[in-house]
Motif scaffolding. Sequence first.
Motif, PDB file in Angstrom:
ATOM      1  N   GLN A   1      37.932  37.939  37.776  1.00 45.71           N
ATOM      2  CA  GLN A   1      36.836  38.725  38.324  1.00 45.71           C
ATOM      3  C   GLN A   1      35.831  39.097  37.243  1.00 45.71           C
ATOM      4  O   GLN A   1      34.622  38.990  37.438  1.00 45.71           O
ATOM      5  CB  GLN A   1      37.370  39.997  38.991  1.00 45.71           C
ATOM      6  CG  GLN A   1      37.988  39.762  40.353  1.00 45.71           C
ATOM      7  CD  GLN A   1      38.226  41.068  41.090  1.00 45.71           C
ATOM      8  OE1 GLN A   1      38.090  42.152  40.525  1.00 45.71           O
ATOM      9  NE2 GLN A   1      38.581  40.977  42.353  1.00 45.71           N
ATOM     10  N   ALA A   2      36.332  39.562  36.106  1.00 40.87           N
ATOM     11  CA  ALA A   2      35.440  39.973  35.022  1.00 40.87           C
ATOM     12  C   ALA A   2      34.596  38.805  34.542  1.00 40.87           C
ATOM     13  O   ALA A   2      33.399  38.949  34.264  1.00 40.87           O
ATOM     14  CB  ALA A   2      36.246  40.558  33.866  1.00 40.87           C
ATOM     15  N   GLU A   3      35.205  37.633  34.455  1.00 38.87           N
ATOM     16  CA  GLU A   3      34.479  36.452  34.014  1.00 38.87           C
ATOM     17  C   GLU A   3      33.330  36.137  34.961  1.00 38.87           C
ATOM     18  O   GLU A   3      32.234  35.768  34.539  1.00 38.87           O
ATOM     19  CB  GLU A   3      35.447  35.261  33.940  1.00 38.87           C
ATOM     20  CG  GLU A   3      34.816  33.982  33.401  1.00 38.87           C
ATOM     21  CD  GLU A   3      35.828  32.859  33.306  1.00 38.87           C
ATOM     22  OE1 GLU A   3      35.581  31.789  33.886  1.00 38.87           O
ATOM     23  OE2 GLU A   3      36.867  33.053  32.652  1.00 38.87           O
ATOM     24  N   GLN A   4      33.565  36.308  36.264  1.00 40.53           N
ATOM     25  CA  GLN A   4      32.517  36.054  37.253  1.00 40.53           C
ATOM     26  C   GLN A   4      31.423  37.116  37.180  1.00 40.53           C
ATOM     27  O   GLN A   4      30.230  36.806  37.191  1.00 40.53           O
ATOM     28  CB  GLN A   4      33.124  36.024  38.654  1.00 40.53           C
ATOM     29  CG  GLN A   4      34.070  34.862  38.898  1.00 40.53           C
ATOM     30  CD  GLN A   4      34.807  34.980  40.219  1.00 40.53           C
ATOM     31  OE1 GLN A   4      34.807  36.035  40.851  1.00 40.53           O
ATOM     32  NE2 GLN A   4      35.439  33.903  40.635  1.00 40.53           N
ATOM     33  N   TRP A   5      31.828  38.373  37.114  1.00 41.55           N
ATOM     34  CA  TRP A   5      30.866  39.472  37.161  1.00 41.55           C
ATOM     35  C   TRP A   5      30.062  39.604  35.880  1.00 41.55           C
ATOM     36  O   TRP A   5      28.946  40.133  35.899  1.00 41.55           O
ATOM     37  CB  TRP A   5      31.588  40.786  37.454  1.00 41.55           C
ATOM     38  CG  TRP A   5      32.150  40.862  38.837  1.00 41.55           C
ATOM     39  CD1 TRP A   5      31.872  40.056  39.894  1.00 41.55           C
ATOM     40  CD2 TRP A   5      33.114  41.812  39.314  1.00 41.55           C
ATOM     41  NE1 TRP A   5      32.588  40.427  41.000  1.00 41.55           N
ATOM     42  CE2 TRP A   5      33.362  41.501  40.674  1.00 41.55           C
ATOM     43  CE3 TRP A   5      33.785  42.882  38.723  1.00 41.55           C
ATOM     44  CZ2 TRP A   5      34.249  42.250  41.456  1.00 41.55           C
ATOM     45  CZ3 TRP A   5      34.666  43.617  39.505  1.00 41.55           C
ATOM     46  CH2 TRP A   5      34.897  43.298  40.855  1.00 41.55           C
ATOM     47  N   LEU A   6      30.604  39.181  34.753  1.00 36.52           N
ATOM     48  CA  LEU A   6      29.909  39.341  33.476  1.00 36.52           C
ATOM     49  C   LEU A   6      29.124  38.089  33.066  1.00 36.52           C
ATOM     50  O   LEU A   6      28.717  37.971  31.912  1.00 36.52           O
ATOM     51  CB  LEU A   6      30.907  39.718  32.375  1.00 36.52           C
ATOM     52  CG  LEU A   6      31.417  41.156  32.437  1.00 36.52           C
ATOM     53  CD1 LEU A   6      32.550  41.382  31.443  1.00 36.52           C
ATOM     54  CD2 LEU A   6      30.294  42.159  32.187  1.00 36.52           C
ATOM     55  N   ARG A   7      28.902  37.194  33.998  1.00 33.79           N
ATOM     56  CA  ARG A   7      28.033  36.054  33.702  1.00 33.79           C
ATOM     57  C   ARG A   7      26.594  36.550  33.594  1.00 33.79           C
ATOM     58  O   ARG A   7      26.043  37.120  34.539  1.00 33.79           O
ATOM     59  CB  ARG A   7      28.135  35.006  34.813  1.00 33.79           C
ATOM     60  CG  ARG A   7      29.436  34.212  34.775  1.00 33.79           C
ATOM     61  CD  ARG A   7      29.489  33.205  35.884  1.00 33.79           C
ATOM     62  NE  ARG A   7      30.764  32.505  35.893  1.00 33.79           N
ATOM     63  CZ  ARG A   7      31.308  31.981  36.976  1.00 33.79           C
ATOM     64  NH1 ARG A   7      30.699  32.085  38.150  1.00 33.79           N
ATOM     65  NH2 ARG A   7      32.474  31.354  36.913  1.00 33.79           N
ATOM     66  N   VAL A   8      26.001  36.305  32.460  1.00 37.93           N
ATOM     67  CA  VAL A   8      24.649  36.818  32.232  1.00 37.93           C
ATOM     68  C   VAL A   8      23.627  35.971  32.971  1.00 37.93           C
ATOM     69  O   VAL A   8      22.771  36.493  33.706  1.00 37.93           O
ATOM     70  CB  VAL A   8      24.337  36.861  30.720  1.00 37.93           C
ATOM     71  CG1 VAL A   8      22.895  37.281  30.498  1.00 37.93           C
ATOM     72  CG2 VAL A   8      25.289  37.812  30.016  1.00 37.93           C
ATOM     73  N   GLU A   9      23.692  34.656  32.787  1.00 38.21           N
ATOM     74  CA  GLU A   9      22.747  33.726  33.400  1.00 38.21           C
ATOM     75  C   GLU A   9      21.322  34.222  33.135  1.00 38.21           C
ATOM     76  O   GLU A   9      20.937  34.427  32.006  1.00 38.21           O
ATOM     77  CB  GLU A   9      23.060  33.564  34.898  1.00 38.21           C
ATOM     78  CG  GLU A   9      24.437  32.956  35.130  1.00 38.21           C
ATOM     79  CD  GLU A   9      24.851  32.892  36.587  1.00 38.21           C
ATOM     80  OE1 GLU A   9      24.249  33.602  37.411  1.00 38.21           O
ATOM     81  OE2 GLU A   9      25.785  32.132  36.878  1.00 38.21           O
TER      82      GLU A   9
END
Length: 199
Positions: A69-77
């Motif tokens: 979840q953290a990896e998905q939510w912390l994507r800066v893009e």
Amino acid sequence: MARPRQFDEQDAVASATRLFWRRGYHATSVRDLGDELHLTPSSLYRTFTDKHTLYLRALDHYRRTESTQAEQWLRVEERPVRDVLREWMTRLLDCPAGGEAGMGCFVVNAATEQGTGDAQVHASTEAAFEVTRTALRAVLDEGRERGELAAGIDLDAATELLFTTVLGLRVRERAGHEFARLTAAIDAAIGTLGPVPTS
């Protein structure tokens, strides 16, 4: 010929995770686990060895779920890093990784319940905390590279401050503190990163 198992082991670990998360290690008995997993004590011991081993597996299961979840939510893009951080920290209060409001974070709960008294639990919680620190540092690094944070910002100190804020938020969420007060703390923590540099 051995009888095939009448349950899915991963589903059983997930169920044990929710029970340990909700009640804690010491307040969860082997009988509680048997009732939750629909296993006799002998089946539970045969599959998972003992309560402690199952608890460690539950922590690992939670860590994998939360890390994803953290990896998905912390994507800066293309989003501003301050928005990424604010949204992630707010989501931690809204949507725990598979839990319910008021349960806090399983890793934080384990760390506060067990402290450093259990070396294996301590190693597991510290590994989870390091994943969070690393994710925060990556976002801050990206922000500095993109010119959204001052070039001279102390990234180590900023990472530790945000990490400490996250842990405090998880404890306060479990304690039932008002959402508005917690989001105000999030905004204050983000504010310590300073204004967006002007070109």
